[in-house]
Design an enzyme around this catalytic site. Structure first.
Site, PDB file in Angstrom:
ATOM      1  N   LYS A  83       9.056  10.346 -16.469  1.00  0.00           N
ATOM      2  CA  LYS A  83       8.603   9.146 -15.761  1.00  0.00           C
ATOM      3  C   LYS A  83       7.079   9.099 -15.755  1.00  0.00           C
ATOM      4  O   LYS A  83       6.420  10.063 -15.350  1.00  0.00           O
ATOM      5  CB  LYS A  83       9.076   9.244 -14.317  1.00  0.00           C
ATOM      6  CG  LYS A  83      10.009   8.152 -13.859  1.00  0.00           C
ATOM      7  CD  LYS A  83      10.325   8.425 -12.400  1.00  0.00           C
ATOM      8  CE  LYS A  83      11.150   7.347 -11.792  1.00  0.00           C
ATOM      9  NZ  LYS A  83      11.311   7.556 -10.358  1.00  0.00           N
TER      10      LYS A  83
HETATM   11  C1  E4P Z   1      12.958   4.808  -8.645  1.00  0.00           C
HETATM   12  O1  E4P Z   1      12.906   5.509  -9.614  1.00  0.00           O
HETATM   13  C2  E4P Z   1      12.261   5.108  -7.391  1.00  0.00           C
HETATM   14  O2  E4P Z   1      12.318   6.491  -7.142  1.00  0.00           O
HETATM   15  C3  E4P Z   1      12.882   4.424  -6.211  1.00  0.00           C
HETATM   16  O3  E4P Z   1      13.865   3.493  -6.539  1.00  0.00           O
HETATM   17  C4  E4P Z   1      11.930   4.016  -5.143  1.00  0.00           C
HETATM   18  O4  E4P Z   1      12.652   3.459  -4.088  1.00  0.00           O
HETATM   19  P1  E4P Z   1      12.035   3.243  -2.622  1.00  0.00           P
HETATM   20  O5  E4P Z   1      11.219   2.002  -2.661  1.00  0.00           O
HETATM   21  O6  E4P Z   1      13.244   3.074  -1.741  1.00  0.00           O
HETATM   22  O7  E4P Z   1      11.242   4.476  -2.299  1.00  0.00           O
END
Ligand code: E4P
Length: 220
Positions: A83
């Site tokens: 990522k």
């Molecule tokens: C995705 O890869 C992220 O980790 C995630 O969906 C973030 O979500 P949040 O806004 O609930 O922290």
């Protein structure tokens, strides 16, 4: 649409995996930090538990350092997806990783313009964050619909992963919008399976079955 868990909690991952519906896991630095353990141990356990795509996030902010980190993360297992953030440095690093045949997930995407950039560097996954956009009084689902339409029109191969989902309807609408993947926290997964009429119906079936058993015993 593939369903991913957005967590680094191995117990949550084991539970949803047991249901047979888990195709992958997304982690981020905040989720891993929540576990309070060595990240390498946390990632290793997740990579070994779920055979699907597991996103592991870089934390370096400069392209060269991020690239070195990305190479290390990719080597952890064949199902590791690196990522990188949607920044100029993230794009430069992501492009190099793609050139090395490493699968990348471009994260922290909040606009269709950013999603076009992710596709142009050949990202395997792009992660638009719906819930966080809703939190600032914007239209997260609208953004997702525009992205899936652009990708369709342009023939981009990048998988659209609906992220930052907060409710079952976010999941349903993401599927309708044509997302390839939806990632969600454990509590949203748990809500997906529940319906009061299912519980009520099962209760009635089991009670009727028990009545029959009692009647048959009485006749014997
Ligand atoms: C995705 O890869 C992220 O980790 C995630 O969906 C973030 O979500 P949040 O806004 O609930 O922290």
């Amino acid at each position: 649409m593939r369903l991913f868990l957005d967590t680094a909690d191995i117990e949550e991952i084991r539970e949803i995996n047991r249901w047979g519906v888990l195709s992958g896991v997304t982690t981020n630095p905040s989720l891993v930090a929540r576990e309070g353990q060595d990240p390498d141990i946390v990632w290793k356990e997740i990579l070994e538990t779920v055979p699907g795509d597991i996103s592991l996030e870089t934390t370096a902010t400069e392209a060269d350092a991020m690239y070195e980190q990305g190479l290390e993360l990719a080597q952890k297992a064949p199902n590791a997806v690196v990522k990188v953030p949607m920044t100029a440095e993230g794009l430069a690093c992501g492009k190099r990783l793609v050139g090395d045949d490493i699968k990348i997930n471009v994260t922290l995407v909040f606009s269709p313009a950013q999603a076009i950039l992710a596709a142009e560097i050949g990202a395997y996954i792009v992660s638009p964050f719906l819930g966080r956009l809703d939190d600032v009084a914007s239209d997260g689902m609208g953004m997702l619909r525009v992205i899936t339409e652009i990708y369709e029109v342009q023939g981009y191969d990048t998988n659209v992963l609906a992220a930052s989902l907060r409710s079952p309807m976010h999941v349903v609408e993401s599927a309708l919008a044509g997302a390839d993947i939806a990632t969600m926290p454990f509590d949203v997964f748990a809500k997906l399976v529940k319906h009061p009429l299912t519980d009520l119906g099962l209760e009635r079936f089991l009670a009727d079955w028990q009545t029959l058993q009692n009647d048959l015993k009485g006749e014997a």
